[in-house]
Write a protein that holds these residues in place. Structure first.
Motif, PDB file in Angstrom:
ATOM      1  N   LEU A 281       0.814  -1.219   0.000  1.00 16.12           N
ATOM      2  CA  LEU A 281       0.000   0.000   0.000  1.00 16.12           C
ATOM      3  C   LEU A 281       0.849   1.272   0.000  1.00 16.12           C
ATOM      4  O   LEU A 281       0.352   2.345  -0.343  1.00 16.12           O
ATOM      5  CB  LEU A 281      -0.946  -0.002   1.205  1.00 16.12           C
ATOM      6  CG  LEU A 281      -1.990  -1.127   1.198  1.00 16.12           C
ATOM      7  CD1 LEU A 281      -2.957  -0.968   2.360  1.00 16.12           C
ATOM      8  CD2 LEU A 281      -2.767  -1.157  -0.125  1.00 16.12           C
ATOM      9  N   GLY A 282       2.118   1.171   0.416  1.00 19.87           N
ATOM     10  CA  GLY A 282       3.026   2.300   0.260  1.00 19.87           C
ATOM     11  C   GLY A 282       2.822   3.448   1.222  1.00 19.87           C
ATOM     12  O   GLY A 282       3.262   4.561   0.958  1.00 19.87           O
TER      13      GLY A 282
ATOM     14  N   LYS B 180      29.331   4.162   4.260  1.00 18.21           N
ATOM     15  CA  LYS B 180      29.717   3.034   3.420  1.00 18.21           C
ATOM     16  C   LYS B 180      28.550   2.613   2.531  1.00 18.21           C
ATOM     17  O   LYS B 180      27.405   2.595   2.977  1.00 18.21           O
ATOM     18  CB  LYS B 180      30.146   1.850   4.296  1.00 18.21           C
ATOM     19  CG  LYS B 180      31.382   2.134   5.133  1.00 18.21           C
ATOM     20  CD  LYS B 180      31.750   0.916   5.967  1.00 18.21           C
ATOM     21  CE  LYS B 180      32.991   1.195   6.809  1.00 18.21           C
ATOM     22  NZ  LYS B 180      33.319   0.038   7.680  1.00 18.21           N
ATOM     23  N   TYR B 181      28.917   2.246   1.255  1.00 17.70           N
ATOM     24  CA  TYR B 181      27.861   1.807   0.335  1.00 17.70           C
ATOM     25  C   TYR B 181      27.150   0.578   0.890  1.00 17.70           C
ATOM     26  O   TYR B 181      27.794  -0.393   1.301  1.00 17.70           O
ATOM     27  CB  TYR B 181      28.464   1.488  -1.038  1.00 17.70           C
ATOM     28  CG  TYR B 181      27.429   0.999  -2.031  1.00 17.70           C
ATOM     29  CD1 TYR B 181      26.575   1.888  -2.682  1.00 17.70           C
ATOM     30  CD2 TYR B 181      27.310  -0.358  -2.309  1.00 17.70           C
ATOM     31  CE1 TYR B 181      25.625   1.431  -3.595  1.00 17.70           C
ATOM     32  CE2 TYR B 181      26.368  -0.820  -3.224  1.00 17.70           C
ATOM     33  CZ  TYR B 181      25.524   0.074  -3.861  1.00 17.70           C
ATOM     34  OH  TYR B 181      24.592  -0.372  -4.741  1.00 17.70           O
ATOM     35  N   LEU B 182      25.804   0.593   0.893  1.00 19.61           N
ATOM     36  CA  LEU B 182      25.020  -0.508   1.446  1.00 19.61           C
ATOM     37  C   LEU B 182      24.314  -1.305   0.361  1.00 19.61           C
ATOM     38  O   LEU B 182      24.469  -2.517   0.260  1.00 19.61           O
ATOM     39  CB  LEU B 182      23.986   0.048   2.439  1.00 19.61           C
ATOM     40  CG  LEU B 182      23.099  -0.978   3.135  1.00 19.61           C
ATOM     41  CD1 LEU B 182      23.939  -1.913   4.011  1.00 19.61           C
ATOM     42  CD2 LEU B 182      22.055  -0.268   3.996  1.00 19.61           C
ATOM     43  N   THR B 183      23.553  -0.618  -0.496  1.00 21.75           N
ATOM     44  CA  THR B 183      22.784  -1.334  -1.516  1.00 21.75           C
ATOM     45  C   THR B 183      22.175  -0.334  -2.489  1.00 21.75           C
ATOM     46  O   THR B 183      22.237   0.882  -2.282  1.00 21.75           O
ATOM     47  CB  THR B 183      21.666  -2.174  -0.865  1.00 21.75           C
ATOM     48  OG1 THR B 183      21.056  -2.996  -1.855  1.00 21.75           O
ATOM     49  CG2 THR B 183      20.593  -1.280  -0.260  1.00 21.75           C
ATOM     50  N   ARG B 184      21.586  -0.841  -3.564  1.00 22.64           N
ATOM     51  CA  ARG B 184      20.788  -0.009  -4.474  1.00 22.64           C
ATOM     52  C   ARG B 184      19.318  -0.397  -4.316  1.00 22.64           C
ATOM     53  O   ARG B 184      18.965  -1.582  -4.343  1.00 22.64           O
ATOM     54  CB  ARG B 184      21.221  -0.194  -5.924  1.00 22.64           C
ATOM     55  CG  ARG B 184      20.236   0.427  -6.910  1.00 22.64           C
ATOM     56  CD  ARG B 184      20.826   0.641  -8.284  1.00 22.64           C
ATOM     57  NE  ARG B 184      21.761   1.778  -8.295  1.00 22.64           N
ATOM     58  CZ  ARG B 184      22.180   2.375  -9.415  1.00 22.64           C
ATOM     59  NH1 ARG B 184      21.753   1.965 -10.588  1.00 22.64           N
ATOM     60  NH2 ARG B 184      23.029   3.390  -9.369  1.00 22.64           N
ATOM     61  N   LEU B 185      18.450   0.583  -4.127  1.00 26.16           N
ATOM     62  CA  LEU B 185      17.006   0.361  -4.027  1.00 26.16           C
ATOM     63  C   LEU B 185      16.324   0.898  -5.282  1.00 26.16           C
ATOM     64  O   LEU B 185      16.775   1.888  -5.867  1.00 26.16           O
ATOM     65  CB  LEU B 185      16.439   1.044  -2.786  1.00 26.16           C
ATOM     66  CG  LEU B 185      16.918   0.500  -1.435  1.00 26.16           C
ATOM     67  CD1 LEU B 185      16.286   1.289  -0.290  1.00 26.16           C
ATOM     68  CD2 LEU B 185      16.588  -0.976  -1.282  1.00 26.16           C
ATOM     69  N   VAL B 186      15.226   0.229  -5.679  1.00 26.54           N
ATOM     70  CA  VAL B 186      14.541   0.618  -6.922  1.00 26.54           C
ATOM     71  C   VAL B 186      13.025   0.723  -6.691  1.00 26.54           C
ATOM     72  O   VAL B 186      12.250  -0.100  -7.185  1.00 26.54           O
ATOM     73  CB  VAL B 186      14.853  -0.373  -8.065  1.00 26.54           C
ATOM     74  CG1 VAL B 186      16.243  -0.152  -8.586  1.00 26.54           C
ATOM     75  CG2 VAL B 186      14.684  -1.815  -7.601  1.00 26.54           C
ATOM     76  N   PRO B 187      12.555   1.733  -5.959  1.00 20.66           N
ATOM     77  CA  PRO B 187      11.105   1.937  -5.836  1.00 20.66           C
ATOM     78  C   PRO B 187      10.537   2.337  -7.194  1.00 20.66           C
ATOM     79  O   PRO B 187      11.265   2.910  -8.028  1.00 20.66           O
ATOM     80  CB  PRO B 187      11.003   3.083  -4.827  1.00 20.66           C
ATOM     81  CG  PRO B 187      12.276   3.843  -4.984  1.00 20.66           C
ATOM     82  CD  PRO B 187      13.330   2.807  -5.295  1.00 20.66           C
ATOM     83  N   SER B 188       9.260   2.048  -7.407  1.00 17.06           N
ATOM     84  CA  SER B 188       8.693   2.340  -8.738  1.00 17.06           C
ATOM     85  C   SER B 188       7.225   2.731  -8.637  1.00 17.06           C
ATOM     86  O   SER B 188       6.571   2.523  -7.609  1.00 17.06           O
ATOM     87  CB  SER B 188       8.834   1.118  -9.644  1.00 17.06           C
ATOM     88  OG  SER B 188       8.025   0.059  -9.178  1.00 17.06           O
TER      89      SER B 188
ATOM     90  N   PRO C 116      -1.678   4.937 -11.108  1.00 15.89           N
ATOM     91  CA  PRO C 116      -0.559   4.008 -10.889  1.00 15.89           C
ATOM     92  C   PRO C 116      -0.515   3.556  -9.440  1.00 15.89           C
ATOM     93  O   PRO C 116      -1.073   4.191  -8.550  1.00 15.89           O
ATOM     94  CB  PRO C 116       0.661   4.860 -11.244  1.00 15.89           C
ATOM     95  CG  PRO C 116       0.241   6.257 -10.932  1.00 15.89           C
ATOM     96  CD  PRO C 116      -1.233   6.337 -11.251  1.00 15.89           C
ATOM     97  N   THR C 117       0.170   2.449  -9.219  1.00 10.74           N
ATOM     98  CA  THR C 117       0.370   1.961  -7.844  1.00 10.74           C
ATOM     99  C   THR C 117       1.849   2.072  -7.490  1.00 10.74           C
ATOM    100  O   THR C 117       2.716   2.079  -8.367  1.00 10.74           O
ATOM    101  CB  THR C 117      -0.064   0.499  -7.710  1.00 10.74           C
ATOM    102  OG1 THR C 117       0.735  -0.303  -8.592  1.00 10.74           O
ATOM    103  CG2 THR C 117      -1.526   0.323  -8.056  1.00 10.74           C
ATOM    104  N   SER C 118       2.123   2.145  -6.196  1.00  9.77           N
ATOM    105  CA  SER C 118       3.507   2.274  -5.732  1.00  9.77           C
ATOM    106  C   SER C 118       4.073   0.913  -5.366  1.00  9.77           C
ATOM    107  O   SER C 118       3.420   0.127  -4.673  1.00  9.77           O
ATOM    108  CB  SER C 118       3.575   3.181  -4.497  1.00  9.77           C
ATOM    109  OG  SER C 118       3.214   4.501  -4.835  1.00  9.77           O
TER     110      SER C 118
END
Length: 665
Positions: A235-236, A569-577, A587-589
């Motif tokens: 549901l975001g 420090k670099y942790l990760t890459r996230l890709v919300p859309s 649109p939905t999140s």
């Protein structure tokens, strides 16, 4: 076979099931009054036939859904050609007609199981008749009001597709688990009413239906848990429980069902609380019907309700009939439900169970009042006044903390009458350890009063439960000479009902710890970032790297690439859309989460101004993982206690206090 033929077979199966239910009810009543064994046997046959007919209907609807037969109105409304097969299958419970068919099918299978079982023969025919009255209602609705096999002529070329919010694995498990829980409570309810009607005040029906009750509670727990997970990731909005009317609809019977599971132990052990137990299981089943009314009637708005006012009226009438009928029988048979024994002391296990029950029922009533207040306000003033989360939290949080505290106290005190010195001995170690934890939390900065109170209570209960287990193992080691690990395994294996309950209690404590941390110490930022711009939240640095368009299965998506750094420090890459579905105007999140046992970093792509500028909602939610870990502890503990075989039965009726030595043997 063409669609028309199969659809007619499905419709005919439902109508035939309705007629068989009507026969089973009438024949059942006559057989009970005349003691006609041949007629009673025919009711058993009718129950088998009802289950076969609902199975035929549900299989046919699934065939239509999986093969994309848009000539069937239900298939056209809830599927499309590009919908993955997985979600075509789950579309069965995406709408009113399919979910009601699922309900009727499960109910018919439960009725079949009772028909084929010879338990409590004196009241089983009455219980089966009550179940068939429920079958009659649902099959009436499916045959004449909410038909799943309506044919469109001409058929559409394409379907509308499934609501994007339902295209999540959690929505495959959550609804079916809730239905299994809802319908499961019909069995103990039917036996309770049968016992009252037959003036059968013993507790044999409780022993027979206990597994059904625990099974229903297990599925309802799983349904609520998966519903929370779905709300969190789909549901975001960054939370998992919003006191939504549909959430409350499944939470209320869970509360009263939990109270019933505890109070029946008092009746089994002490021959007490008979009237209370009949009331609890009645109100639990009525609340499952009421919850269905809320989700079908459209009287309250919710993200996952089905709006159909005509259908809601039928459910309201059926719910009221069940409530009035149950209360009438309870009042009329009060003399036959006289308590076997009375409380001997206010400081006893049975007293603590009763107080525990009152808290659970109090929470259920507060939730019911807050959920239905908009209806009453509109009825009386013409204005719908919505009750928000602050009301539910203000009323329920103190109740739940008191309930958890009792959850730790109950196992440590004796039946009949507990001695103060024994209580002091049992509480000293858990209290000391809980105080040590609280001092540490105060040192590291946990100062909010509700957080301190919650953590103190929860850690006290956690240590009290673990200490009780430790004492049992220690006694077993002393008596048997086993090593500690073997003694622990054997102690649990030989007393699964008791120690399964302790695992459930530990699970509830972990859930409460997670809720406390995530609700009192969450951090939120709403920011607009341009490409390569950074923002800091707590010890995380978020760097926006840009937007891109992606085509995934049946959806077009705009994806934001975000690099996350923790403590530099670099942790990760996230890709919300943001996902764009065909036939859906908005649109939905799709949220992006980097989780750990300590906290979740929760990122939502809220929107964008142009290719290089995007808007984000970023949250840090502490201790969220412990809610899910605690939830699955609870599920495991319930399955452990429920699993058949040696160790699952209740111990002997208690004359004195609990004996660890006896349990350890």
């Amino acid at each position: 076979m063409d669609n028309l033929f199969l659809a007619n077979v499905g419709s005919f199966a439902l109508v035939l099931g309705f007629l068989l239910s009507a026969y089973a009810v009438v024949a059942g009543i006559i057989a009970i009054r005349s003691n006609n064994s041949i007629l009673a046997e025919s009711v058993k046959g009718a129950s088998i036939a009802i289950a076969i007919n609902t199975t035929i209907a549900i299989v046919i609807l699934e065939i239509f859904l999986l093969s994309g037969q848009f000539a069937i109105q239900y298939v056209a409304h809830y599927t499309s050609s590009d919908l993955p097969l997985f979600y075509r299958f789950s579309a069965l419970w995406a709408g009113n007609e399919g979910s009601l068919l699922l309900w009727a099918w499960v109910l018919s299978l439960y009725s079949l199981a009772i028909a084929l079982n010879n338990a409590v023969p004196r009241i089983k025919p009455i219980a089966l008749t009550i179940l068939n009255i429920n079958n009659l209602f649902f099959l009436f609705v499916l045959s004449f009001i909410s038909k799943p096999f309506v044919i469109l002529n001409p058929p559409p070329v394409e379907g509308n597709g499934l609501n994007p919010l339902l295209q999540n694995p959690g929505m495959v498990i959550h609804p079916i688990a809730v239905y299994l829980g809802y319908v499961g409570f019909a069995v103990p309810y039917a036996f309770a009413m049968a016992a009252v009607i037959a003036k059968y005040p013993g507790d044999e029906w409780i022993k027979v239906t206990r597994r059904w009750t625990v099974l229903a509670w297990l599925f309802l727990s799983l349904g609520n848990l998966t519903g929370m997970e779905w709300a969190y990731v789909e549901l975001g909005w960054g939370g998992y429980w919003a006191w939504d009317p549909v959430e409350n609809a499944s939470f209320m019977p869970w509360l009263t069902g939990s109270a019933f599971l505890h109070s029946v132990m008092v009746q089994e052990r002490k021959d007490m609380l008979k009237v209370w137990n009949i009331f609890l299981i009645s109100i639990t089943y009525v609340l499952t019907l009421f919850g269905t009314f809320l989700t079908r009637s459209g009287v309250l708005s919710s993200v996952h309700a089905f709006a159909d006012q005509s259908l809601g009226r039928y459910f309201l009438v059926f719910t009221l009939l069940a409530l009035v009928g149950s209360l009438y029988l309870l009042i009329d048979r009060l003399n036959f439900l006289r308590e076997g024994k009375e409380f001997e002391s206010i400081i006893s296990k049975e007293s603590s169970f009763l107080l525990n029950n009152l808290l659970l029922v109090g929470a259920a009533f507060a939730t019911f009042w807050g959920t239905t207040f908009p209806l009453f306000s509109e009825l009386l003033t013409g204005e719908k006044v919505t009750v928000g989360a602050p009301f539910f939290n203000t009323v329920n949080v103190p109740i739940f903390l008191a309930f958890i505290l009792l959850m730790g106290i109950c196992p440590l005190i004796a039946w009949r009458k507990a001695s103060v010195s024994r209580i002091f001995r049992n509480f000293t170690v858990p209290l000391f350890l809980a105080l040590v934890v609280i001092i540490y939390l105060l040192i590291v900065g946990v100062r909010k009063p509700w957080a301190v109170a919650s953590y103190f209570i929860n850690f006290f209960v956690l240590f009290a439960t673990l200490y009780e287990i430790f004492k049992g193992v220690k006694t077993r080691v002393k008596l048997t000479g086993e090593n500690f690990v073997k003694a622990l395994i054997n102690l649990f294996a030989k007393n699964r009902r008791r120690y399964g309950g302790y695992i459930i209690h530990i699970g509830l404590v972990l859930i409460a710890i997670g809720i406390t941390g995530s609700s009192l110490y969450d951090i939120e930022k709403n920011v607009t970032l341009t490409t390569n711009e950074k923002v800091t939240i707590k010890n995380y640095t978020i760097e926006f790297k840009g937007l891109r368009e992606v085509r995934m299965n049946n959806v077009d998506a705009v994806v934001a690439d975000i690099d996350v750094y923790q403590d530099g420090k670099y942790l990760t890459r996230l890709v919300p859309s943001k996902n764009f579905y065909p036939n859906e105007p908005n649109p939905t999140s799709e949220v992006a989460i980097k989780g750990s046992l300590k906290e979740d970093l929760y990122v939502v792509l809220a929107g964008w101004e142009n290719q290089d500028t995007a808007i984000f909602k970023i949250k840090v939610n502490p201790l969220i993982a412990w809610i899910w870990i605690g939830g699955y502890f609870l599920i495991f503990g319930t399955v452990f206690a429920l699993w058949p075989g040696k160790g699952a039965e209740m111990g002997p009726r208690v004359i004195g206090g609990p004996s660890l030595a006896k349990e350890a043997e």
